[in-house]
Design a protein around this motif. Sequence first.
Motif, PDB file in Angstrom:
ATOM      1  N   UNK A 180      22.564  82.322  65.097  1.00 16.07           N
ATOM      2  CA  UNK A 180      22.713  82.034  66.514  1.00 16.07           C
ATOM      3  C   UNK A 180      24.163  82.353  66.869  1.00 16.07           C
ATOM      4  N   UNK A 181      24.361  83.230  67.821  1.00 12.81           N
ATOM      5  CA  UNK A 181      25.719  83.658  68.141  1.00 12.81           C
ATOM      6  C   UNK A 181      26.377  84.222  66.895  1.00 12.81           C
ATOM      7  N   UNK A 182      27.593  83.742  66.594  1.00  8.72           N
ATOM      8  CA  UNK A 182      28.321  84.203  65.417  1.00  8.72           C
ATOM      9  C   UNK A 182      28.065  83.329  64.197  1.00  8.72           C
ATOM     10  N   UNK A 183      27.147  82.361  64.308  1.00  9.33           N
ATOM     11  CA  UNK A 183      26.892  81.432  63.210  1.00  9.33           C
ATOM     12  C   UNK A 183      25.637  81.843  62.448  1.00  9.33           C
TER      13      UNK A 183
ATOM     14  N   UNK B   8      20.234  66.165  54.342  1.00  5.33           N
ATOM     15  CA  UNK B   8      19.971  67.575  54.611  1.00  5.33           C
ATOM     16  C   UNK B   8      21.192  68.408  54.269  1.00  5.33           C
ATOM     17  N   UNK B   9      20.950  69.638  53.828  1.00  7.83           N
ATOM     18  CA  UNK B   9      22.022  70.507  53.350  1.00  7.83           C
ATOM     19  C   UNK B   9      21.792  71.929  53.832  1.00  7.83           C
ATOM     20  N   UNK B  10      22.868  72.673  54.008  1.00  6.14           N
ATOM     21  CA  UNK B  10      22.804  74.076  54.397  1.00  6.14           C
ATOM     22  C   UNK B  10      24.190  74.668  54.331  1.00  6.14           C
ATOM     23  N   UNK B  11      24.277  75.973  54.515  1.00  3.90           N
ATOM     24  CA  UNK B  11      25.557  76.665  54.600  1.00  3.90           C
ATOM     25  C   UNK B  11      25.671  77.265  55.986  1.00  3.90           C
ATOM     26  N   UNK B  12      26.843  77.113  56.591  1.00 10.01           N
ATOM     27  CA  UNK B  12      27.115  77.668  57.915  1.00 10.01           C
ATOM     28  C   UNK B  12      28.241  78.689  57.781  1.00 10.01           C
ATOM     29  N   UNK B  13      27.955  79.935  58.146  1.00 15.49           N
ATOM     30  CA  UNK B  13      28.956  80.995  58.078  1.00 15.49           C
ATOM     31  C   UNK B  13      29.277  81.453  59.484  1.00 15.49           C
ATOM     32  N   UNK B  14      30.558  81.445  59.812  1.00 15.16           N
ATOM     33  CA  UNK B  14      31.028  81.901  61.115  1.00 15.16           C
ATOM     34  C   UNK B  14      31.505  83.336  60.964  1.00 15.16           C
TER      35      UNK B  14
ATOM     36  N   UNK C 183      33.835  71.464  62.303  1.00 13.71           N
ATOM     37  CA  UNK C 183      34.477  72.751  62.588  1.00 13.71           C
ATOM     38  C   UNK C 183      34.027  73.786  61.565  1.00 13.71           C
ATOM     39  N   UNK C 184      33.645  74.967  62.083  1.00 17.81           N
ATOM     40  CA  UNK C 184      33.332  76.110  61.230  1.00 17.81           C
ATOM     41  C   UNK C 184      34.383  77.184  61.565  1.00 17.81           C
ATOM     42  N   UNK C 185      35.410  77.301  60.710  1.00 18.04           N
ATOM     43  CA  UNK C 185      36.492  78.246  61.003  1.00 18.04           C
ATOM     44  C   UNK C 185      36.005  79.695  61.066  1.00 18.04           C
TER      45      UNK C 185
ATOM     46  N   UNK D  36      29.076  74.365  69.678  1.00 19.06           N
ATOM     47  CA  UNK D  36      29.911  74.396  70.877  1.00 19.06           C
ATOM     48  C   UNK D  36      29.876  75.759  71.567  1.00 19.06           C
ATOM     49  N   UNK D  37      29.977  76.832  70.807  1.00 16.32           N
ATOM     50  CA  UNK D  37      30.025  78.177  71.383  1.00 16.32           C
ATOM     51  C   UNK D  37      28.734  78.966  71.181  1.00 16.32           C
ATOM     52  N   UNK D  38      28.138  78.870  70.019  1.00 15.09           N
ATOM     53  CA  UNK D  38      26.972  79.693  69.679  1.00 15.09           C
ATOM     54  C   UNK D  38      25.694  79.224  70.375  1.00 15.09           C
TER      55      UNK D  38
END
Length: 172
Positions: free
Chosen positions: A28-31, A50-56, A97-99, A135-137
């Motif tokens: 979704x967006x840049x995520x 719950x678990x996951x990886x978030x890549x920006x 926060x996802x840098x 917030x953005x995506x």
Amino acid sequence: MKKLMIIITGLVFAGLFAASASANDIKVGAIEIHNPRARAMVPGAKVGGGYLNLTNTGSTEDRLVSITSDRAATTEVHQMSVNNGVMTMRPVAGGLVIPAGQTVELKPGGFHIMFMDVAQPFKQGETIRATLSFEKAGSIGVEFTVDTAGGANTSTRDGHSDMGGMDMSKPK
């Protein structure tokens, strides 16, 4: 000819494996959201992880600001830590926060999703639907695959099965 058939068969199976391994990966967006999973819960349990990886993949940071699921009255991102031998678990204030250009891993023993006041405990093999809002995506529906109670895809304990005596107070 036989070697060619073996190579083609190998490539087909490799392609099928790669497709199934990334079946839960969405964007979704840049995520990019990778490997969303939850742990099976014991009967009567009211809290799940719950678990996951978030890549920006973007050039500016984003923030996971909320999570909702019809399977839990409340769903939050928490951070677990151990200080002076005392395990604490607290909600992440203001969102996670996802840098830009980085991956944040939600896993046992660190940041993770808390599904709280769960009416029907999660069972191995089922899928838990949730909506993640950034917030953005923006927002996106995610399906968490339920692993074994021991966490087949996780390597450390997260304390959800023995939360008695844990300090879950809100930060001051």
